[in-house]
Design an enzyme around this catalytic site. Structure first.
Site, mmCIF file in Angstrom:
data_model
loop_
_atom_site.group_PDB
_atom_site.id
_atom_site.type_symbol
_atom_site.label_atom_id
_atom_site.label_comp_id
_atom_site.label_asym_id
_atom_site.label_seq_id
_atom_site.Cartn_x
_atom_site.Cartn_y
_atom_site.Cartn_z
ATOM 1 N N GLY A 22 0.849 -1.189 0.000
ATOM 2 C CA GLY A 22 0.000 0.000 0.000
ATOM 3 C C GLY A 22 0.884 1.239 0.000
ATOM 4 N N GLY A 23 0.453 2.266 0.755
ATOM 5 C CA GLY A 23 1.165 3.544 0.764
ATOM 6 C C GLY A 23 2.637 3.402 1.112
ATOM 7 N N ASP A 44 0.387 -8.994 -0.603
ATOM 8 C CA ASP A 44 -0.724 -8.076 -0.302
ATOM 9 C C ASP A 44 -2.009 -8.754 -0.769
ATOM 10 O OD1 ASP A 44 -0.901 -4.631 0.039
ATOM 11 O OD2 ASP A 44 -2.680 -5.818 -0.435
ATOM 12 N N LEU A 53 -4.360 5.716 -6.066
ATOM 13 C CA LEU A 53 -3.394 6.176 -7.070
ATOM 14 C C LEU A 53 -2.643 7.441 -6.665
ATOM 15 C CD1 LEU A 53 -5.282 5.467 -10.422
ATOM 16 C CD2 LEU A 53 -3.843 3.953 -9.068
ATOM 17 N N ASN A 114 -1.895 2.102 7.595
ATOM 18 C CA ASN A 114 -1.635 3.429 8.148
ATOM 19 C C ASN A 114 -1.853 3.447 9.643
ATOM 20 O OD1 ASN A 114 -0.955 4.818 5.801
ATOM 21 N ND2 ASN A 114 -3.111 4.701 5.196
ATOM 22 N N CYS A 170 6.217 -5.171 23.053
ATOM 23 C CA CYS A 170 6.961 -4.726 24.245
ATOM 24 C C CYS A 170 6.326 -3.517 24.937
ATOM 25 C CB CYS A 170 8.397 -4.398 23.877
ATOM 26 S SG CYS A 170 9.453 -5.848 23.821
ATOM 27 N N CYS A 183 -22.363 11.444 29.000
ATOM 28 C CA CYS A 183 -23.261 12.591 29.208
ATOM 29 C C CYS A 183 -23.029 13.679 28.172
ATOM 30 C CB CYS A 183 -23.090 13.154 30.609
ATOM 31 S SG CYS A 183 -23.721 11.997 31.808
ATOM 32 N N CYS A 436 8.264 -11.585 22.877
ATOM 33 C CA CYS A 436 9.678 -11.770 22.506
ATOM 34 C C CYS A 436 10.469 -12.486 23.598
ATOM 35 C CB CYS A 436 10.320 -10.451 22.101
ATOM 36 S SG CYS A 436 10.382 -9.211 23.374
HETATM 37 N N1 ATP Z 1 -3.815 -9.528 6.112
HETATM 38 C C1 ATP Z 1 -3.179 -8.911 5.120
HETATM 39 N N2 ATP Z 1 -2.409 -9.614 4.280
HETATM 40 C C2 ATP Z 1 -1.752 -8.982 3.265
HETATM 41 N N3 ATP Z 1 -1.836 -7.655 3.042
HETATM 42 C C3 ATP Z 1 -2.600 -6.912 3.844
HETATM 43 C C4 ATP Z 1 -3.311 -7.502 4.927
HETATM 44 N N4 ATP Z 1 -4.004 -6.513 5.565
HETATM 45 C C5 ATP Z 1 -3.730 -5.362 4.917
HETATM 46 N N5 ATP Z 1 -2.897 -5.598 3.871
HETATM 47 C C6 ATP Z 1 -2.403 -4.606 2.925
HETATM 48 O O1 ATP Z 1 -1.595 -3.669 3.579
HETATM 49 C C7 ATP Z 1 -1.602 -2.463 2.796
HETATM 50 C C8 ATP Z 1 -1.695 -1.314 3.753
HETATM 51 O O2 ATP Z 1 -1.400 -0.109 3.086
HETATM 52 P P1 ATP Z 1 -2.343 1.168 3.048
HETATM 53 O O3 ATP Z 1 -3.121 1.298 4.271
HETATM 54 O O4 ATP Z 1 -1.525 2.314 2.610
HETATM 55 O O5 ATP Z 1 -3.265 0.757 1.838
HETATM 56 P P2 ATP Z 1 -4.780 0.996 1.558
HETATM 57 O O6 ATP Z 1 -5.580 0.026 2.375
HETATM 58 O O7 ATP Z 1 -4.910 0.919 0.095
HETATM 59 O O8 ATP Z 1 -4.995 2.488 2.023
HETATM 60 P P3 ATP Z 1 -6.301 3.161 2.661
HETATM 61 O O9 ATP Z 1 -6.631 2.308 3.858
HETATM 62 O O10 ATP Z 1 -5.794 4.523 3.025
HETATM 63 O O11 ATP Z 1 -7.331 3.131 1.576
HETATM 64 C C9 ATP Z 1 -2.805 -2.530 1.879
HETATM 65 O O12 ATP Z 1 -2.381 -2.596 0.545
HETATM 66 C C10 ATP Z 1 -3.518 -3.790 2.320
HETATM 67 O O13 ATP Z 1 -4.115 -4.480 1.264
HETATM 68 ZN ZN ZN Z 2 8.487 -7.904 23.125
#
Ligand code: ATP
Ligand code: ZN
Length: 606
Positions: A22-23, A44, A53, A114, A170, A183, A436
């Protein structure tokens, strides 16, 4: 810039696992490939969306709908064609990615989302529990497989890389998203966010939530006894009566008058409450309803504009009708609020704005309310790039055996500090950490065998080998589920298959008596085809660098810190400029940051 010189010694070719494209992941993958990491696996589970994008720069319009991991791989291969890059479109938690699979890597970079991993500079975001679970899983796998893990996390203008010596577990984690006093939410909102929380977590749930969600709210109130809370209880009971009339054509009017009119009058009758506060102004359905008109919202509403009260009223009414129909088919489980569901967002957004009008609070556009309701922190491409750059520099240091030079690096824009990038020396792990500091074993299991076989094997081997960790009696758990303890032997005759234990399950052994050590023993399950059970004891690995090396470094850091009594001082320098590589460049380049320098990169925030 030095061309064709990798950041780590050439005789080492680390096998690197990158989790998430992702990002941060896109940036990390590009950095790895152009700095000489030539054996990378990227995983991913997601597909590319239009909204990715603006910052996930390895993707283009034509890639929308395709796998992030596969397209990221394809794009980065053009930058370094000689690198072996494998893209996997899957969930990192899938059973096949078990401890043995993790063991085949030399280093792992986690770019899952994020989320600020475990720094207190981060605010919480909504799917926190899911992300925590994922990061915990990756952490545990890396601990079990004995591979160094670099964590990355960004949230808006803040970010960090960490996780080299201290593990993910940790430090204590945030467990809740921001909580407001009941409230304030129910009686005396002073900011739009209070109205959004009311609309989303109270009104939406009371109208359309499942039975258990509705009851939870009522239970909470029954414990309370003062005047305000009694009023809240009365309000809930009135609402229940109205809910019985959901099929009536007057339902919208009844809810509107109750929520924004009569309940507010009820609050006004508690005079003490308004001694030092501005009084709310109740509003009623007939103030906005135009007889002999369809009272429908206009079709060209702009979600980035603040609507007039009449338009808000009309949109509220139409979204209520639509949700009512969806709810009819889902009465038992109810509906859950999803910021991306148009009807739900319109209803929550308009309810929040109507309440804001009542309490004299400024309204906002639906777009703004969506961000508030979803606790969305915008992703900033620059933060991702900086965090990813630092992560790869740290990875290079680890691979070069320069662990002492690794840092935990924070990036925090604004706030009290004069600089926005700062580092901490690696800190030793928390000695009480149950992840750990645990002992890890890989257990090969034929799933047709019985739980009693495993218990017998543990008693025969581990109880003798590490009695100080197991004690005389022990229990066996999978998460919170007790599989066995000395007073609970019901499962002993069941097979692993029957118990739902499978490849990649994680079991914990806990001693029955209190021992002095951190007692956790973690068993990572891998499949075996043989008709026997085998407990394999992991004793480090022959990796380029292993957690064992890291533990040694931690000890040294511990001693150094103790003798100095304070952390090393940070020195200032300017950020070295790094040219952005062009897309089709097939050269390996390295960044001009000397690995043997202990300099901090600090940029003044001016
Ligand atoms: N269980 C998982 N296995 C593999 N990849 C994962 C898993 N959970 C999340 N990801 C991937 O981790 C990446 C996280 O990056 P990021 O949050 O920037 O991407 P995004 O989800 O496209 O962004 P946003 O949430 O801002 O739309 C994503 O591409 C997401 O698909
Ligand atoms: Zn630890």
């Amino acid at each position: 810039m030095t061309e064709n010189a990798p950041l780590y010694p050439k005789n080492k070719s680390p096998k690197t696992l990158l989790i998430g494209a992702g990002g941060v992941g896109c940036e990390v993958l590009k950095n790895l490939a152009i700095t000489g990491f030539d054996n990378i696996t990227v995983i991913d589970l997601d597909h590319i969306e239009l909204s990715n994008l603006n910052r996930q720069f390895l993707f283009r319009n034509k890639h929308i709908g395709q796998s992030k991991a596969l397209i990221a791989t394809e794009t980065v291969k053009k930058m370094n064609p000689s690198a072996k890059i494998i893209g996997i479109n899957d969930n990192i938690k899938s059973p096949q990615f078990d401890v043995e699979w993790f063991s085949s890597f030399d280093i792992v970079v986690n770019a899952l989302d994020n989320l600020g991993t475990y720094s207190n500079i981060f605010h919480h975001i909504l799917p926190l529990c899911i992300l925590l679970k994922l990061s915990r899983h990756v952490n545990m796998m890396c601990q079990a497989a004995d591979i160094p893990l670099i964590e990355t996390g960004t949230a808006g203008y803040t970010g960090q890389t960490s996780g080299i010596t201290e593990c993910f577990e940790c430090q204590p984690k945030p467990t809740e998203q921001k909580v407001y006093p009941v409230c304030t939410i129910r009686n005396t909102p002073t900011a739009l966010i209070h109205c959004v929380v009311w609309a989303k977590d109270y009104l939406f749930i009371q109208l359309f939530g499942g039975e258990s969600a509705k009851n939870k709210e009522v239970d909470m109130e029954l414990d309370q006894d003062n005047q305000e809370e009694m009023a809240m209880m009365k309000e809930s009971q009135k609402l229940k009566t109205i809910l019985e009339c959901m099929d009536s054509s007057d339902f919208g009017k009844m809810i509107f008058d109750s929520m924004f009119g009569n309940n507010i009058n009820e609050l006004l009758s508690m005079e003490d409450m308004w001694k030092n506060r501005t009084k709310p102004n109740p509003i009623f359905y007939n103030d906005y309803y135009v007889p002999n008109s369809d009272n429908k919202p206009s079709e060209s509403l702009d979600d980035k504009e603040v609507l007039s009260t009449v338009e808000t009223f009309r949109l509220w009414l139409s979204s209520l009708e639509k949700l009512k129909n969806t709810y009819k088919d889902n009465k038992i489980n109810g509906l859950t609020f999803d910021k991306d569901d148009k009807d739900a967002l319109e209803f929550v957004g308009c309810s929040a704005n109507l309440r804001a009008i009542v309490f004299g609070i400024s309204c906002q556009s639906l777009f703004q309310i969506k961000a508030m309701a979803g606790n969305i922190i915008p992703a900033i491409a620059t933060t991702n790039a900086i965090v990813a750059g630092v992560a790869v520099v740290q990875a290079s240091k680890i691979i070069s055996g320069q662990l002492e030079k690794c840092k935990t690096v924070y990036f925090a824009y604004g706030g009290r500090r004069p600089q926005f990038m700062y580092k901490e020396p690696l800190l030793p792990p928390n000695k009480k950490c149950t992840v750990c500091q645990a002992f890890y074993y890989t257990v090969s299991i034929n799933f047709k065998l019985l739980l009693s076989d495993l218990i017998a094997l543990v008693s025969k081997t581990l109880s003798k080998e590490i009695p100080e960790r197991i004690g005389e009696d022990f229990s066996l758990l999978e998460g919170n589920r007790i599989l066995y303890d000395p007073d609970f032997d019901d499962n002993l005759g069941k097979s692993f298959e029957e118990l739902g234990i499978k490849q990649n399950s994680i079991l914990t052994i806990e001693p029955e008596t209190d021992l002095d050590t951190v007692n956790t023993i973690i068993l990572c399950i891998v499949p075996s085809t043989e008709n026997s059970l085998e407990i394999k004891i992991k004793q480090g690995n022959n990796k380029i660098v292993s957690n064992q090396d890291i533990k040694e470094t931690k000890k040294r850091i511990d001693v150094d810190n103790a003798t100095n009594g304070k952390r090393p001082k940070e020195s200032k320098s300017t950020l070295k400029s790094v040219d952005e590589p062009e897309f089709k460049k097939a050269k390996i380049i390295s960044i001009d940051i000397p690995l043997d320098s202990d300099e901090t990169i600090i940029i003044k925030d001016d």
